[in-house]
Design a protein around this motif. Structure first.
Motif, PDB file in Angstrom:
ATOM      1  N   PRO A 111     -52.570 -46.674  25.479  1.00 38.64           N
ATOM      2  CA  PRO A 111     -52.844 -45.714  26.568  1.00 38.64           C
ATOM      3  C   PRO A 111     -52.364 -46.207  27.935  1.00 38.64           C
ATOM      4  CG  PRO A 111     -54.737 -45.897  25.120  1.00 38.64           C
ATOM      5  CD  PRO A 111     -53.792 -46.991  24.716  1.00 38.64           C
ATOM      6  N   ARG A 112     -52.657 -47.459  28.280  1.00 37.89           N
ATOM      7  CA  ARG A 112     -52.242 -47.954  29.591  1.00 37.89           C
ATOM      8  C   ARG A 112     -50.718 -48.110  29.667  1.00 37.89           C
ATOM      9  NH1 ARG A 112     -55.236 -52.818  32.700  1.00 37.89           N
ATOM     10  NH2 ARG A 112     -56.745 -51.113  32.867  1.00 37.89           N
ATOM     11  N   VAL A 113     -50.110 -48.599  28.595  1.00 38.02           N
ATOM     12  CA  VAL A 113     -48.651 -48.741  28.594  1.00 38.02           C
ATOM     13  C   VAL A 113     -47.996 -47.374  28.679  1.00 38.02           C
ATOM     14  CG1 VAL A 113     -46.669 -49.551  27.262  1.00 38.02           C
ATOM     15  CG2 VAL A 113     -48.748 -50.924  27.341  1.00 38.02           C
ATOM     16  N   VAL A 119     -43.795 -51.886  31.744  1.00 37.83           N
ATOM     17  CA  VAL A 119     -43.675 -53.341  31.652  1.00 37.83           C
ATOM     18  C   VAL A 119     -44.843 -54.026  32.354  1.00 37.83           C
ATOM     19  CG1 VAL A 119     -42.218 -55.323  32.183  1.00 37.83           C
ATOM     20  CG2 VAL A 119     -41.173 -53.171  31.468  1.00 37.83           C
ATOM     21  N   ARG A 120     -45.185 -53.568  33.563  1.00 40.38           N
ATOM     22  CA  ARG A 120     -46.297 -54.182  34.271  1.00 40.38           C
ATOM     23  C   ARG A 120     -47.625 -53.920  33.556  1.00 40.38           C
ATOM     24  NH1 ARG A 120     -47.088 -56.293  39.249  1.00 40.38           N
ATOM     25  NH2 ARG A 120     -44.980 -57.065  38.827  1.00 40.38           N
ATOM     26  N   ALA A 121     -47.792 -52.723  32.991  1.00 37.07           N
ATOM     27  CA  ALA A 121     -49.010 -52.440  32.237  1.00 37.07           C
ATOM     28  C   ALA A 121     -49.112 -53.352  31.018  1.00 37.07           C
ATOM     29  CB  ALA A 121     -49.021 -50.972  31.809  1.00 37.07           C
ATOM     30  N   ALA A 122     -47.974 -53.590  30.352  1.00 33.44           N
ATOM     31  CA  ALA A 122     -47.979 -54.511  29.223  1.00 33.44           C
ATOM     32  C   ALA A 122     -48.327 -55.929  29.675  1.00 33.44           C
ATOM     33  CB  ALA A 122     -46.617 -54.495  28.532  1.00 33.44           C
ATOM     34  N   GLN A 123     -47.848 -56.314  30.846  1.00 37.07           N
ATOM     35  CA  GLN A 123     -48.168 -57.645  31.369  1.00 37.07           C
ATOM     36  C   GLN A 123     -49.661 -57.767  31.667  1.00 37.07           C
ATOM     37  OE1 GLN A 123     -46.505 -58.498  35.222  1.00 37.07           O
ATOM     38  NE2 GLN A 123     -46.534 -60.706  34.885  1.00 37.07           N
ATOM     39  N   ILE A 124     -50.247 -56.721  32.232  1.00 36.69           N
ATOM     40  CA  ILE A 124     -51.679 -56.743  32.531  1.00 36.69           C
ATOM     41  C   ILE A 124     -52.496 -56.871  31.246  1.00 36.69           C
ATOM     42  CG2 ILE A 124     -53.589 -55.369  33.447  1.00 36.69           C
ATOM     43  CD1 ILE A 124     -51.604 -54.183  35.461  1.00 36.69           C
ATOM     44  N   GLU A 125     -52.127 -56.084  30.233  1.00 41.23           N
ATOM     45  CA  GLU A 125     -52.841 -56.159  28.958  1.00 41.23           C
ATOM     46  C   GLU A 125     -52.678 -57.529  28.309  1.00 41.23           C
ATOM     47  OE1 GLU A 125     -54.810 -53.906  27.351  1.00 41.23           O
ATOM     48  OE2 GLU A 125     -54.758 -52.750  29.221  1.00 41.23           O
ATOM     49  N   THR A 126     -51.487 -58.095  28.405  1.00 37.51           N
ATOM     50  CA  THR A 126     -51.244 -59.418  27.825  1.00 37.51           C
ATOM     51  C   THR A 126     -52.094 -60.482  28.503  1.00 37.51           C
ATOM     52  OG1 THR A 126     -48.985 -58.825  27.207  1.00 37.51           O
ATOM     53  CG2 THR A 126     -49.479 -61.172  27.398  1.00 37.51           C
ATOM     54  N   ASN A 127     -52.220 -60.396  29.812  1.00 35.05           N
ATOM     55  CA  ASN A 127     -53.035 -61.371  30.539  1.00 35.05           C
ATOM     56  C   ASN A 127     -54.520 -61.245  30.211  1.00 35.05           C
ATOM     57  OD1 ASN A 127     -50.749 -62.354  31.826  1.00 35.05           O
ATOM     58  ND2 ASN A 127     -50.985 -61.008  33.597  1.00 35.05           N
ATOM     59  N   LEU A 128     -54.950 -60.048  29.818  1.00 33.08           N
ATOM     60  CA  LEU A 128     -56.360 -59.850  29.504  1.00 33.08           C
ATOM     61  C   LEU A 128     -56.731 -60.352  28.118  1.00 33.08           C
ATOM     62  CD1 LEU A 128     -56.970 -56.269  30.983  1.00 33.08           C
ATOM     63  CD2 LEU A 128     -57.761 -58.447  31.919  1.00 33.08           C
ATOM     64  N   ILE A 129     -55.822 -60.175  27.149  1.00 34.90           N
ATOM     65  CA  ILE A 129     -56.177 -60.486  25.763  1.00 34.90           C
ATOM     66  C   ILE A 129     -55.352 -61.640  25.188  1.00 34.90           C
ATOM     67  CG2 ILE A 129     -56.936 -58.130  25.300  1.00 34.90           C
ATOM     68  CD1 ILE A 129     -54.279 -57.526  24.083  1.00 34.90           C
ATOM     69  N   TYR A 130     -54.444 -62.190  25.989  1.00 35.86           N
ATOM     70  CA  TYR A 130     -53.636 -63.332  25.554  1.00 35.86           C
ATOM     71  C   TYR A 130     -52.891 -63.021  24.246  1.00 35.86           C
ATOM     72  CZ  TYR A 130     -56.526 -65.675  29.003  1.00 35.86           C
ATOM     73  OH  TYR A 130     -57.177 -66.007  30.152  1.00 35.86           O
ATOM     74  N   ASN A 131     -52.230 -61.862  24.240  1.00 40.56           N
ATOM     75  CA  ASN A 131     -51.456 -61.427  23.088  1.00 40.56           C
ATOM     76  C   ASN A 131     -50.240 -60.664  23.606  1.00 40.56           C
ATOM     77  OD1 ASN A 131     -50.657 -59.555  20.753  1.00 40.56           O
ATOM     78  ND2 ASN A 131     -52.187 -60.862  19.781  1.00 40.56           N
ATOM     79  N   PHE A 132     -49.073 -60.899  22.984  1.00 40.92           N
ATOM     80  CA  PHE A 132     -47.829 -60.316  23.468  1.00 40.92           C
ATOM     81  C   PHE A 132     -47.494 -58.975  22.821  1.00 40.92           C
ATOM     82  CE2 PHE A 132     -47.333 -64.884  24.205  1.00 40.92           C
ATOM     83  CZ  PHE A 132     -46.944 -64.881  25.542  1.00 40.92           C
ATOM     84  N   THR A 133     -48.375 -58.441  22.019  1.00 37.31           N
ATOM     85  CA  THR A 133     -48.117 -57.157  21.377  1.00 37.31           C
ATOM     86  C   THR A 133     -47.881 -56.025  22.375  1.00 37.31           C
ATOM     87  OG1 THR A 133     -49.435 -57.846  19.456  1.00 37.31           O
ATOM     88  CG2 THR A 133     -49.021 -55.494  19.719  1.00 37.31           C
ATOM     89  N   PRO A 134     -48.575 -55.964  23.540  1.00 34.43           N
ATOM     90  CA  PRO A 134     -48.283 -54.893  24.490  1.00 34.43           C
ATOM     91  C   PRO A 134     -46.824 -54.863  24.945  1.00 34.43           C
ATOM     92  CG  PRO A 134     -50.380 -55.901  25.030  1.00 34.43           C
ATOM     93  CD  PRO A 134     -49.786 -56.730  23.937  1.00 34.43           C
ATOM     94  N   TYR A 135     -46.169 -56.017  25.057  1.00 33.11           N
ATOM     95  CA  TYR A 135     -44.747 -56.014  25.394  1.00 33.11           C
ATOM     96  C   TYR A 135     -43.925 -55.335  24.297  1.00 33.11           C
ATOM     97  CZ  TYR A 135     -45.299 -59.169  29.389  1.00 33.11           C
ATOM     98  OH  TYR A 135     -45.635 -59.725  30.597  1.00 33.11           O
ATOM     99  N   VAL A 136     -44.310 -55.581  23.048  1.00 31.35           N
ATOM    100  CA  VAL A 136     -43.612 -54.929  21.938  1.00 31.35           C
ATOM    101  C   VAL A 136     -43.830 -53.418  21.999  1.00 31.35           C
ATOM    102  CG1 VAL A 136     -43.442 -54.781  19.430  1.00 31.35           C
ATOM    103  CG2 VAL A 136     -43.811 -56.999  20.524  1.00 31.35           C
TER     104      VAL A 136
END
Length: 281
Positions: free
Chosen positions: A67-69, A230-247
């Protein structure tokens, strides 16, 4: 009425073509299976694949971040839609200036050439830093980030598109201009009604390729601080320490580009078939 019967030679040709078709299908299936086995042995069936799958391809994390991405991706689409219009108009202006005849227009031709040389040489990320942060500092005003993104994309891609359009204009045979002038059309009318339609038709495939490249580069507006995909994926990655949002963000950009890529391939093949139709005996 006698029914036409193919000759023995024609029957042999048909049998040969059918045999080649079956052989091609079997080879394609075999190569696909071999490739799948290589991927399974070298990637999937390795000790580190489980960690990679967990860090980059976690379905639960993907659904959580989508949703955020997606909201950020809508900003990318907004910048892309506006940039298509501004790039087309500015690039057409630049291409027209570069093709103006006569010594009186020499300064305009030089300025247009200098502009295209500059922005084709500058990396897009530098354009974002210089103009995305420089324009607000110079004007001392707060400018919406999507406006700055459109400005930077327009400055960069208008240089590329202008050169493509100019190449199309130069590819039109001079006799077309002469015929238009003989009919009483002035330079502007002949350019608009005779030259540009032929030029755009000639350079449509490279223009569509530039559009695909622009679809990807709108993801760099996150450098300006815009909360895009891209920035939304970065925010999600920083919250959960997982790179799946970038994918997830990457998949959205790929899905956006695939229709244009396939349309480009189809149109290129159609143009090639039309141009080579008279050469096939």
């Amino acid at each position: 009425m006698t029914t036409h019967q193919p000759s023995a030679l024609e029957l042999d040709r048909r049998a040969y073509r059918q045999g080649r078709s079956r052989q091609s299908v079997l080879v394609a299936i075999g190569s696909t299976l071999a490739f799948a086995v290589i991927v399974w042995v070298t990637i999937i069936n390795t000790p580190g694949w489980a960690s990679v799958q967990q860090m980059f391809f976690d379905p639960e994390v993907a659904l959580q971040a989508l949703p955020r991405v997606w909201d950020g991706f809508l900003l990318n689409l907004q910048v892309l839609g506006l940039s298509v219009i501004t790039v087309a108009l500015f690039a057409l202006l630049l291409a027209t200036l570069r093709t103006l005849p006569g010594p009186v227009f020499f300064p305009l031709r030089v300025l247009a050439a200098a502009y295209t040389d500059l922005f084709r040489g500058l990396p897009f990320i530098i354009v974002l830093y210089v103009f995305g942060f420089g324009i607000p500092a110079l004007t001392n005003t707060r400018i919406p980030l999507w406006v700055l993104g459109v400005v930077c994309v327009t400055l960069t891609y208008s240089a590329y598109v202008a050169e493509v359009i100019r190449a199309g204009i130069d590819a039109v045979h001079p006799s077309q201009r002469l015929a238009a002038r003989a009919l009483g059309l002035n330079y502007g009318q002949s350019l608009r009604r005779v030259v540009l339609p032929q030029a755009v038709r000639k350079v449509t495939p490279p223009l569509m390729n530039d559009f695909v490249a622009m679809q990807k580069d709108v993801g760099l507006i996150s450098i300006l601080g815009a909360v895009d995909a891209v920035r939304a994926a970065q925010i999600e990655t920083n919250l959960i320490y997982n790179f799946t949002p970038y994918v997830v963000a990457g998949v959205l950009f790929v899905l956006l580009a695939i229709p244009t890529i396939r349309l480009t391939d189809w149109y290129t093949a159609r143009v090639r078939e039309r141009e080579q139709a008279g050469a096939i005996l």
